[in-house]
Design a protein around this motif. Structure first.
Motif, PDB file in Angstrom:
ATOM      1  N   MET A   1       0.828  -1.179  -0.060  1.00 13.44           N
ATOM      2  CA  MET A   1      -0.097   0.072  -0.016  1.00 13.44           C
ATOM      3  C   MET A   1       0.673   1.327  -0.221  1.00 13.44           C
ATOM      4  SD  MET A   1      -3.099  -0.910   2.586  1.00 13.44           S
ATOM      5  CE  MET A   1      -2.063  -1.501   3.900  1.00 13.44           C
ATOM      6  N   LYS A   2       2.115   1.060   0.212  1.00 10.45           N
ATOM      7  CA  LYS A   2       2.945   2.153   0.233  1.00 10.45           C
ATOM      8  C   LYS A   2       3.492   2.633  -1.135  1.00 10.45           C
ATOM      9  CE  LYS A   2       7.291   3.951   2.325  1.00 10.45           C
ATOM     10  NZ  LYS A   2       8.525   3.634   3.039  1.00 10.45           N
ATOM     11  N   ASN A   3       3.048   3.908  -1.531  1.00 10.46           N
ATOM     12  CA  ASN A   3       3.584   4.474  -2.820  1.00 10.46           C
ATOM     13  C   ASN A   3       5.137   4.860  -2.888  1.00 10.46           C
ATOM     14  OD1 ASN A   3       3.872   5.715  -5.419  1.00 10.46           O
ATOM     15  ND2 ASN A   3       1.985   6.983  -5.198  1.00 10.46           N
ATOM     16  N   PRO A   4       5.855   4.241  -3.690  1.00 14.16           N
ATOM     17  CA  PRO A   4       7.324   4.150  -3.770  1.00 14.16           C
ATOM     18  C   PRO A   4       7.718   5.469  -4.468  1.00 14.16           C
ATOM     19  CG  PRO A   4       6.615   2.765  -5.653  1.00 14.16           C
ATOM     20  CD  PRO A   4       5.227   3.146  -4.931  1.00 14.16           C
ATOM     21  N   ILE A   5       6.757   6.248  -5.353  1.00 15.50           N
ATOM     22  CA  ILE A   5       7.026   7.286  -6.038  1.00 15.50           C
ATOM     23  C   ILE A   5       6.365   8.474  -5.412  1.00 15.50           C
ATOM     24  CG2 ILE A   5       7.268   8.364  -8.356  1.00 15.50           C
ATOM     25  CD1 ILE A   5       7.804   5.647  -9.346  1.00 15.50           C
TER      26      ILE A   5
ATOM     27  N   TRP B   1      16.371   8.717  -4.484  1.00 12.54           N
ATOM     28  CA  TRP B   1      16.681   8.211  -3.155  1.00 12.54           C
ATOM     29  C   TRP B   1      16.248   6.817  -2.946  1.00 12.54           C
ATOM     30  CZ3 TRP B   1      19.848   9.907   0.555  1.00 12.54           C
ATOM     31  CH2 TRP B   1      20.132  11.342   0.454  1.00 12.54           C
ATOM     32  N   ALA B   2      14.967   6.485  -3.712  1.00 18.68           N
ATOM     33  CA  ALA B   2      14.609   4.986  -3.699  1.00 18.68           C
ATOM     34  C   ALA B   2      15.540   4.067  -4.204  1.00 18.68           C
ATOM     35  CB  ALA B   2      13.378   4.920  -4.259  1.00 18.68           C
ATOM     36  N   GLU B   3      16.119   4.615  -5.626  1.00 21.03           N
ATOM     37  CA  GLU B   3      17.012   4.031  -6.280  1.00 21.03           C
ATOM     38  C   GLU B   3      18.384   3.634  -5.311  1.00 21.03           C
ATOM     39  OE1 GLU B   3      16.925   2.534  -9.572  1.00 21.03           O
ATOM     40  OE2 GLU B   3      14.678   2.922  -9.190  1.00 21.03           O
ATOM     41  N   LEU B   4      18.532   4.560  -4.859  1.00 17.63           N
ATOM     42  CA  LEU B   4      19.812   4.605  -3.858  1.00 17.63           C
ATOM     43  C   LEU B   4      19.624   3.523  -2.621  1.00 17.63           C
ATOM     44  CD1 LEU B   4      22.529   5.863  -3.813  1.00 17.63           C
ATOM     45  CD2 LEU B   4      21.991   7.735  -2.369  1.00 17.63           C
ATOM     46  N   LYS B   5      18.439   3.588  -2.009  1.00 17.26           N
ATOM     47  CA  LYS B   5      18.378   2.780  -0.986  1.00 17.26           C
ATOM     48  C   LYS B   5      18.280   1.393  -1.507  1.00 17.26           C
ATOM     49  CE  LYS B   5      14.601   4.585   0.490  1.00 17.26           C
ATOM     50  NZ  LYS B   5      13.330   4.499   1.424  1.00 17.26           N
TER      51      LYS B   5
ATOM     52  N   ARG C   1      20.012  -0.162  -4.086  1.00 18.01           N
ATOM     53  CA  ARG C   1      21.236   0.087  -4.790  1.00 18.01           C
ATOM     54  C   ARG C   1      21.738  -1.544  -5.012  1.00 18.01           C
ATOM     55  NH1 ARG C   1      22.440   2.036  -0.175  1.00 18.01           N
ATOM     56  NH2 ARG C   1      24.257   1.420   1.127  1.00 18.01           N
ATOM     57  N   ALA C   2      21.541  -2.311  -4.077  1.00 12.38           N
ATOM     58  CA  ALA C   2      22.280  -3.603  -3.911  1.00 12.38           C
ATOM     59  C   ALA C   2      21.450  -4.600  -4.995  1.00 12.38           C
ATOM     60  CB  ALA C   2      22.176  -4.267  -2.357  1.00 12.38           C
ATOM     61  N   GLU C   3      20.096  -4.154  -5.333  1.00 11.36           N
ATOM     62  CA  GLU C   3      19.263  -5.108  -6.125  1.00 11.36           C
ATOM     63  C   GLU C   3      19.336  -4.651  -7.821  1.00 11.36           C
ATOM     64  OE1 GLU C   3      15.256  -4.858  -4.987  1.00 11.36           O
ATOM     65  OE2 GLU C   3      15.543  -5.014  -2.729  1.00 11.36           O
ATOM     66  N   HIS C   4      20.211  -3.689  -7.732  1.00  9.19           N
ATOM     67  CA  HIS C   4      20.327  -3.134  -8.959  1.00  9.19           C
ATOM     68  C   HIS C   4      21.706  -3.190  -9.583  1.00  9.19           C
ATOM     69  CE1 HIS C   4      16.426  -2.022  -8.044  1.00  9.19           C
ATOM     70  NE2 HIS C   4      16.998  -0.982  -7.286  1.00  9.19           N
ATOM     71  N   SER C   5      22.131  -3.169 -10.865  1.00  4.93           N
ATOM     72  CA  SER C   5      23.176  -2.903 -11.301  1.00  4.93           C
ATOM     73  C   SER C   5      23.906  -1.616 -11.010  1.00  4.93           C
ATOM     74  CB  SER C   5      23.091  -2.946 -13.265  1.00  4.93           C
ATOM     75  OG  SER C   5      24.404  -2.591 -13.624  1.00  4.93           O
ATOM     76  N   GLY C   6      25.316  -1.709 -11.056  1.00  7.02           N
ATOM     77  CA  GLY C   6      26.028  -0.393 -10.603  1.00  7.02           C
ATOM     78  C   GLY C   6      26.232   0.599 -11.783  1.00  7.02           C
ATOM     79  N   ILE C   7      25.427   0.209 -12.729  1.00  5.97           N
ATOM     80  CA  ILE C   7      25.706   1.388 -13.945  1.00  5.97           C
ATOM     81  C   ILE C   7      24.985   2.531 -13.815  1.00  5.97           C
ATOM     82  CG2 ILE C   7      25.243   1.567 -16.520  1.00  5.97           C
ATOM     83  CD1 ILE C   7      25.136  -1.346 -16.553  1.00  5.97           C
ATOM     84  N   THR C   8      23.972   2.752 -12.991  1.00  6.31           N
ATOM     85  CA  THR C   8      23.333   4.136 -12.859  1.00  6.31           C
ATOM     86  C   THR C   8      23.753   4.649 -11.458  1.00  6.31           C
ATOM     87  OG1 THR C   8      21.208   2.779 -12.063  1.00  6.31           O
ATOM     88  CG2 THR C   8      21.587   3.353 -14.356  1.00  6.31           C
TER      89      THR C   8
ATOM     90  N   MET D   1      16.387  10.840   6.699  1.00  2.00           N
ATOM     91  CA  MET D   1      14.977  10.927   6.374  1.00  2.00           C
ATOM     92  C   MET D   1      14.680  10.334   5.211  1.00  2.00           C
ATOM     93  SD  MET D   1      12.328  14.057   5.937  1.00  2.00           S
ATOM     94  CE  MET D   1      13.026  14.778   4.292  1.00  2.00           C
ATOM     95  N   MET D   2      15.504  10.606   4.045  1.00  2.00           N
ATOM     96  CA  MET D   2      15.382   9.842   2.697  1.00  2.00           C
ATOM     97  C   MET D   2      15.963   8.497   2.742  1.00  2.00           C
ATOM     98  SD  MET D   2      13.999  12.711   1.379  1.00  2.00           S
ATOM     99  CE  MET D   2      14.015  12.050  -0.163  1.00  2.00           C
ATOM    100  N   MET D   3      16.917   8.037   3.518  1.00  4.40           N
ATOM    101  CA  MET D   3      17.119   6.838   3.454  1.00  4.40           C
ATOM    102  C   MET D   3      16.199   5.822   4.237  1.00  4.40           C
ATOM    103  SD  MET D   3      19.691   6.210   1.285  1.00  4.40           S
ATOM    104  CE  MET D   3      20.296   4.684   1.753  1.00  4.40           C
ATOM    105  N   GLY D   4      15.404   6.564   5.112  1.00  2.00           N
ATOM    106  CA  GLY D   4      14.562   5.680   5.985  1.00  2.00           C
ATOM    107  C   GLY D   4      15.131   5.227   7.302  1.00  2.00           C
TER     108      GLY D   4
END
Length: 737
Positions: free
Chosen positions: A619-623, A631-635, A637-644, A730-733
């Motif tokens: 129920m939590k809107n990620p955007i 910041w969501a992408e940064l949090k 980061r372990a799940e994604h490629s390091g390219i971005t 705050m942004m990193m939760g």
């Protein structure tokens, strides 16, 4: 409603695929271009086509609804032909007619809700029935099969799988017609019948020993055999009790000599010879001869019998399937042999001393025991050989007896299970009957609604609605008109009356086809389907639109979302997919807020190394906005490629410190106290700028995880030294310090 979607082995979805489950009334799926959104919409529109053979679309209660899918294929199909099918709505209905149809739609919805509740109850009862069936299966496997597996394994042939064993147990439990044999009896029969096929066993020859018993009881053994009493020397012999001594000595008296063999004196006169012969007369000789004859016969027959019994003992020990009680047989045989030896000694004594009476040891009891053991063994051999001669039938009968035994031994458990299953099945049948009645009423009401809709539907209201919307938002140079050549068809016409399809911009085409789609959500291209319940799947409805139209589309969709949540109208579910952060933010903010709602769910599609994955947010809107998305992408980061990751860090620093805070790179660097820390910060800024602005080499090597984490630590320290650590947390939760 759709409950779940499982996409695998198609496009960017690999063999593991992506499972989107627990879909709700309103579902927002964010994903960049190429992440697999369109493939998802195609699964909903054409789930049975060959490319989706490994995919699965699951409807709630297995009740599919009409699915309206808006994607590029929809735009191409409905605009590329020059004409669009007319959309029937309840445009000609009077207020009373519309109210009647609306009431019947509400009643139909109530039937459907009742159907859903009953279906859920039915599913629970079916699950409970299966659960208890499974528990019973495990119980009988452990308590019955495993307990009797070794002794009756062959009786279970064909049922050595839990399900088969359980099923046959229930069948056999209904076939009990008589009390089963005892457990021990079955075990003994199983030793013969189960396993290797038995062969005939030779019977043991019975023993004959009556003559031995006759000899043993002959009166001669007790008789004192002595000479004739009226002879002169008789008194002396009998007084001195030297009868046997004299009888033995006379054998040594020589016929032509008068010398006594004992004293060597010349005392053997003719008269003495005559007295000895008269004393040891014919009666004496006959008795001594009888003793000798019976002794020899006894010794011969007893020896033969001992030898025969020893052969039986040896032969039975060599057999693998002897029926003789060998332990008892050997014990009795040993006793009998000892008795025979003792009797032989007594008989020898009788020969030496005929005047003495003897009592032989009775061998009758031991021989009777041995004879009984042989007789019992032969009876078992006869039964065994009977089984051998009719082996197939005997085996079949034993298998039945084993099953009869185990079902009888556990009849209470089996009966309790049968009763429980019967009760559950009755409950299931009752619910199914109720569901059938509800379905009949629902279908009858749907038929009524279709008939009512046929008389009051029209395509003109859809034309008017689309044109009103176009005019309201500044699109005055074209409109929708009814085709002059074909009934129930639309065309797009310029203000001067010319057909406008070939001269329209991409944005205009997108907007008008979306408005057309919205009319389809309220009606149908078929008169009888106007009031059908439906779901909507919308893929990027603002592609190629001007930014101001974005708000128009989001506003129209918000109205649909409100109706869905309020259970108004015929739309039951919405799945909205987009790559546009601003549109996602705008359309998901209902009434100016984005608080969690039980009817709404959020997902984010990602593509890493050309494979699509999904992250649920429930129920939590990620955007919330593009900055929070960074910041969501940064949090994550372990799940994604390091390219971005470099570009993500650069945009955060640029947005927060440079644009809002008006800080330059040098001002940020100087916030670090030591020269070494300043160089590390400068290294980070150079690294993120290089990763986001420079051209990649032909051979790109992804950043190692440890390098990313080192620079992330420096990134965190920037906020710390700039006195904005609270914003970072705050942004990193991160939890409050």
């Amino acid at each position: 409603m759709i409950e779940s979607l499982h996409l695998r082995n198609i496009a960017t979805y690999d063999h593991n695929g992506v499972l989107i489950k627990d879909l709700r009334k309103v579902n927002f799926i964010y994903g960049v271009n190429g992440s697999g959104k369109t493939t998802l919409t195609k699964l909903v529109s054409t789930p049975n086509e060959q490319p989706f053979k490994d995919c699965l679309l699951k409807w709630k209660n297995n009740l599919p609804l009409r699915a309206l899918v808006y994607n590029k294929e929809f735009r191409d199909k409905n605009f590329g032909q020059g004409k669009m099918d007319g959309v029937f709505t309840l445009g000609q209905a009077t207020k009373e007619q519309a109210a009647l149809i609306e009431q019947k739609i509400t009643d139909r919805k109530a039937f459907k809700e009742d159907f859903s509740k009953k279906t859920e109850t039915l599913d629970k009862q079916k699950f409970l029935k299966l659960e208890r069936e499974a528990a019973f299966k495990e119980a009988v496997w452990a308590d019955i099969y495993k307990k009797h597996e070794l002794e009756f394994k062959e009786a279970f042939a064909g049922y050595m799988v839990k399900e088969n064993f359980k099923n046959n147990l229930l069948v056999e439990a209904g076939n009990i017609s008589a009390s089963p044999p005892a457990h021990e009896t079955l075990k003994e029969k199983a030793k013969t019948i189960f396993g290797k096929a038995p062969v005939n066993i030779t019977a043991i020859s019975p023993i004959i020993y009556e003559r031995l018993l006759e000899i043993e009881t002959d009166a001669i053994w007790q008789k004192k055999i002595i000479g004739k009493a009226d002879v002169d020397i008789a008194k002396l012999i009998q007084r001195l009790n030297i009868n046997d001594w004299v009888n033995e000595g006379r054998k040594h008296i020589q016929t032509d000599s008068i010398v006594c063999p004992f004293c060597q004196e010349s005392t053997i006169t003719e008269d003495f010879r005559n007295q000895l012969n008269r004393y040891f007369d014919e009666s004496f000789l006959a008795d001594t001869k009888l003793v000798k004859t019976l002794m020899e016969e006894y010794i011969r027959q007893s020896a033969n019998l001992v030898n025969l019994l020893e052969q039986v003992e040896s032969a039975e020990k060599a057999k693998t399937s002897s029926k003789l009680d060998q332990e008892k047989f050997s014990a009795y045989l040993k006793t009998f042999s000892t008795q025979v030896i003792a009797n032989q000694e007594l008989l020898n004594n009788k020969i030496k001393e005929p005047s003495r009476g003897i009592s032989l040891v009775s061998i009758k009891e031991q021989l009777d025991h041995l004879a009984e053991l042989i007789s019992a063994a032969n009876k078992d051999i006869i039964r065994h050989n009977s089984i051998v001669s009719n082996f197939a039938k005997e085996k079949q009968d034993l298998v039945k007896q084993v099953w009869r035994y185990i079902t009888d031994a556990h009849k209470i458990t089996i009966q309790n299970h049968k009763t429980d299953q019967d009760n559950l099945q009755k409950a299931i049948a009752g619910i199914e009957s109720a569901i059938h009645e509800t379905t009949k009423k629902h279908n009858a009401l749907s038929a009524e609604i279709k008939e009512l809709s046929k008389t009051v539907t029209s395509v003109q209201p859809s034309i008017d609605k689309i044109n009103t919307t176009l005019s309201s938002y500044g699109f005055h140079n074209f409109s929708i008109v009814a085709s002059k050549t074909e009934a129930n068809k639309y065309q797009i016409q310029r203000a001067d009356g010319t057909i406008a399809e070939s001269t329209m911009s991409e944005g205009e085409i997108t907007f008008i086809t979306f408005l057309y789609f919205l009319q389809l959500t309220k009606g149908s291209t078929v008169e009888t389907s106007v009031a059908e319940e439906r779901i909507l799947v919308i893929d990027d409805p603002i592609s190629s639109l001007d930014s101001n139209v974005l708000f128009v589309v989001s506003s129209l969709l918000k109205e649909i979302i409100k109706s869905i949540k309020a259970d108004k109208g015929s739309i039951r579910q919405l799945i909205l997919l987009t790559h546009n952060v601003y549109f996602h933010k705008e359309v998901s903010f209902i009434d100016g807020h984005h608080s969690p709602c039980k009817d709404t769910a959020y997902w984010m599609l990602r593509k890493t190394q050309r494979v699509t994955t999904i992250q649920p947010f429930e129920m939590k809107n990620p955007i919330q906005n593009s900055y929070e998305l960074l910041w969501a992408e940064l949090k994550n980061r372990a799940e994604h490629s390091g390219i971005t990751i470099q570009n993500t860090m650069r945009r955060i620093i640029e947005n927060y410190f440079r644009l809002l805070g008006k800080y330059g790179d040098d001002q940020i660097i100087k916030k670090f106290s030591s020269h070494e820390e300043q160089e590390i910060c400068r290294s980070l800024i150079c690294w993120i700028n290089d990763g986001s602005h420079s051209m990649p080499d032909d051979l790109f090597i992804e950043h190692q995880a440890d390098i990313i984490e080192k620079y992330f630590t420096v990134f965190e320290k920037i906020f710390d030294h700039m006195d904005h650590k609270a914003h970072f947390n705050m942004m990193m939760g991160n939890p409050a310090a």
